[in-house]
Enzyme design. Structure first.
Site, PDB file in Angstrom:
ATOM      1  N   HIS A   1      -3.101  -5.210   1.914  1.00 15.82           N
ATOM      2  CA  HIS A   1      -2.545  -5.510   3.189  1.00 15.82           C
ATOM      3  C   HIS A   1      -2.601  -6.846   3.657  1.00 15.82           C
ATOM      4  CE1 HIS A   1      -1.798  -1.037   4.435  1.00 15.82           C
ATOM      5  NE2 HIS A   1      -2.965  -1.118   3.586  1.00 15.82           N
TER       6      HIS A   1
ATOM      7  N   CYS B   1       0.840  -1.079  -0.060  1.00 17.53           N
ATOM      8  CA  CYS B   1      -0.058   0.020   0.014  1.00 17.53           C
ATOM      9  C   CYS B   1       0.870   1.199   0.102  1.00 17.53           C
ATOM     10  CB  CYS B   1      -1.026  -0.123   1.331  1.00 17.53           C
ATOM     11  SG  CYS B   1      -2.620   1.003   0.816  1.00 17.53           S
TER      12      CYS B   1
ATOM     13  N   GLU C   1      -0.825  -8.310   5.869  1.00 16.68           N
ATOM     14  CA  GLU C   1      -0.415  -8.158   7.240  1.00 16.68           C
ATOM     15  C   GLU C   1      -1.724  -7.956   8.222  1.00 16.68           C
ATOM     16  OE1 GLU C   1       0.048  -5.862   5.098  1.00 16.68           O
ATOM     17  OE2 GLU C   1      -0.026  -4.089   5.857  1.00 16.68           O
TER      18      GLU C   1
END
Ligand code: GLN
Length: 194
Positions: free
Chosen positions: A174, A79, A176
């Site tokens: 994302h 991102c 994560e």
């Protein structure tokens, strides 16, 4: 064991540190040139690209980061991290700088505001198994891809959301923040050498 540094000025640093550990590598926070010199691979987190680049300037890490990436440091950006890796950006703020390295043009905030954030299922070239759940949070889109960059994932609209160019991996979403560490594994296992 491979050591992966997460650029730790701003953004979702903690989530990346956890994903790196879950993918079987050692993680450290990077804020200094000495820390940068001690790692095998680098992650640029999601967050706010304008803030991260300004803080890198203030803490005198901008040029060391730019050279490390240009000299082949394996680097993975999510991102805002993708924006920071793009050679060209659209809808940046006046004077916005990037480290560059990816021969792509990236449009910031391409889906609109925070409220237009969404999750979707995505196939990722080179990663086996079911589609991944990808979270897009004020995400950028890769609008133009140079000849050396390989497209690894697209949305159903055809929008490019993941590319690799040699030692650099950049994605719009994302992994994560969802329980998805296959992209971290892909980066660490196939792009980083100890
Ligand atoms: N829109 C942000 C930027 O321009 C990126 C958002 C994110 O990293 N989730 O940096």
């Amino acid at each position: 064991m491979k050591t992966i540094g997460v650029l730790a000025f701003q953004g979702d640093v903690r989530e990346h540190l956890a994903s790196v550990e879950a993918a079987g590598a050692k993680s450290i926070e990077v804020r200094t040139a000495a820390e940068l010199a001690s790692i095998d691979g680098l992650i640029l987190p999601g967050g706010e690209s304008t803030t991260i680049s300004k803080l890198a300037r203030i803490f005198e890490l901008f040029d060391p980061l730019k050279s490390a990436i240009a000299n082949g440091m394996p680097t993975f950006g999510t991102c805002a991290g993708l924006i920071l890796l793009a050679d060209r950006i659209l809808d940046g703020i006046e004077g916005q700088e990037t480290f560059g390295g990816l021969d792509v043009t990236v449009r910031r905030n391409a889906f609109g505001h925070q409220t237009e954030s969404f999750e979707t299922n995505l196939a990722f070239k080179g990663i086996e198994g079911p589609d991944m759940v990808a979270a897009f949070i004020r995400a950028p889109i890769i609008e133009q891809v140079g000849v050396e960059a390989e497209v690894l994932a697209t949305l159903s609209t055809g929008a490019v959301v993941a590319v690799r160019q040699n030692s650099i991996l950049g994605i719009s979403f994302h992994p994560e923040v969802t329980d998805e560490n296959r992209v971290h594994r892909f980066f660490i296992d196939s792009m980083v050498s100890a």
